[in-house]
Design a protein around this motif. Structure first.
Motif, PDB file in Angstrom:
ATOM      1  N   ASN A   1      29.900 -18.470  50.815  1.00  0.00           N
ATOM      2  CA  ASN A   1      29.213 -17.399  51.529  1.00  0.00           C
ATOM      3  C   ASN A   1      27.973 -16.976  50.759  1.00  0.00           C
TER       4      ASN A   1
ATOM      5  N   THR B   1      33.003  -7.056  51.701  1.00  0.00           N
ATOM      6  CA  THR B   1      32.252  -8.318  51.749  1.00  0.00           C
ATOM      7  C   THR B   1      33.133  -9.525  51.443  1.00  0.00           C
ATOM      8  N   TYR B   2      32.823 -10.599  52.154  1.00  0.00           N
ATOM      9  CA  TYR B   2      33.537 -11.855  51.968  1.00  0.00           C
ATOM     10  C   TYR B   2      33.142 -12.490  50.634  1.00  0.00           C
TER      11      TYR B   2
ATOM     12  N   ARG C   1      35.271 -11.454  47.752  1.00  0.00           N
ATOM     13  CA  ARG C   1      36.570 -12.134  47.674  1.00  0.00           C
ATOM     14  C   ARG C   1      36.430 -13.510  47.033  1.00  0.00           C
TER      15      ARG C   1
ATOM     16  N   SER D   1      28.527 -10.339  58.520  1.00  0.00           N
ATOM     17  CA  SER D   1      29.522 -10.691  57.505  1.00  0.00           C
ATOM     18  C   SER D   1      29.967 -12.134  57.672  1.00  0.00           C
TER      19      SER D   1
ATOM     20  N   THR E   1      32.779 -13.017  57.481  1.00  0.00           N
ATOM     21  CA  THR E   1      34.078 -12.990  58.173  1.00  0.00           C
ATOM     22  C   THR E   1      33.917 -12.813  59.681  1.00  0.00           C
TER      23      THR E   1
ATOM     24  N   ASP F   1      30.219 -21.212  58.810  1.00  0.00           N
ATOM     25  CA  ASP F   1      29.863 -20.326  57.714  1.00  0.00           C
ATOM     26  C   ASP F   1      28.390 -19.954  57.863  1.00  0.00           C
TER      27      ASP F   1
END
Lengths: 201, 201
Positions: A34, A59-60, A63, A91, A93, A102
């Motif tokens: 990401n 936020t992705y 993670r 985002s 996600t 993505d």
């Protein structure tokens, strides 16, 4: 055609962020990747060079950084203005907005591999700092504040070399400073201070 | 003659630092006061607004902040270029360079009182953020990183109002972004991103 890139001496890597540009943060873990925009990033130390960046819990990218222990800060440029704003507004996600892809695929972004981390580096930026997370769970949790050590750095030598930015003649490569809501200030003139002594007694 | 100043809504105070300017940090304790330059400062949160700033262990300002629990970040401008560099090059503890005076007296600086802290605010800046220290001793010690909550903010309405910077016609009030060694980049053009959607599938 890819833009030129050259390694930056780690002792001068802080200068890639010292003027306070908005950055793009990238990370990868477990086959996922990401890229997000972040205005809240700064150098934290000279040697070894360290950085600090604020990453919201939603936020992705955060993670992926927590999973992989590494990230890249890249310094985007005026030619990427619309992209930087878009990357800050959707985002990783959000499967509906991204059509199940993505962000790199959804926006058609070219990347290249770094020399020290597995995170993707976005082509077309002015500089890239590959970082190893310095885990500090209490401040990550309490303030969304993430610290990292810079372990490799590169820049586009057309605008950064010998430890200095030089944007003249490269307006499309000037870096961006976000104010709010898609409104940015671009790097302007370079100026040098003259020595100023205290007043005589 | 003092420049105009107006309070800034705390919800928009982050925008005074969002574009990454170099700041001046001031503090006072026990009848002493100091002022130093810092390029490593950034917003940390929106509401309540918080900031982060790096303060080397050798700095006198840091000691005053640790003693008083408060500080001010002010955003200096191009007209103060030489002063900003000088304030970053001489320590408030250097009695010989300062002739036994504090930095304000030695450089002939005018200040005014804030509304929420006892730290002095430097006249001629573009913005001022009065902050209460959020004590986090481990990261203060380990990373020289200091966090604060912004409890009052002001700006010069000629260049900041309604949550936006507007420097056109005020080149002397453009803010500064330090690169290294007295070399700075001044705020340039303001630009607005256009919406960019992901590619169709």
């Amino acid at each position: 055609m890819t833009a030129p890139r050259e390694p930056v001496d780690l002792a001068k890597a802080y200068r890639l962020l010292n003027h306070g540009p908005t950055v793009l943060v990238s990370a990868a873990a477990d086959g996922r990747r990401n890229l997000m925009a972040a205005a809240w990033a700064m150098p934290l130390d000279f040697a070894p060079p360290k950085v600090a960046v604020v990453l919201d819990k939603a936020t992705y990218t955060r993670r992926l950084i927590e999973a992989s222990g590494e990230f890249v800060l890249q310094v985007p440029v005026r030619a990427q203005l619309d992209l930087v704003d878009a990357l800050g507004n959707v985002s990783g996600t959000d499967e509906e907005a991204l059509g199940g892809r993505d962000k790199f695929d959804a926006f058609g972004l070219a990347t290249f591999a770094g020399s020290a981390t597995g995170a993707p580096l976005l082509e077309g930026c002015a500089a890239w700092l590959e970082c190893r997370l310095l885990p500090e769970p209490p401040i990550q949790q309490r303030y969304d504040l993430f610290l990292g050590e810079v372990i490799a750095a590169q820049a586009d030598p057309r605008v950064f070399s010998a430890g200095r930015w030089h944007f003249d003649g490269h307006d499309d490569l000037r870096t961006l400073h976000h104010v709010a809501g898609g409104h940015f200030i671009v790097d302007g003139e370079a100026v040098d201070a003259r020595p100023l002594a205290p007043r005589p007694r």
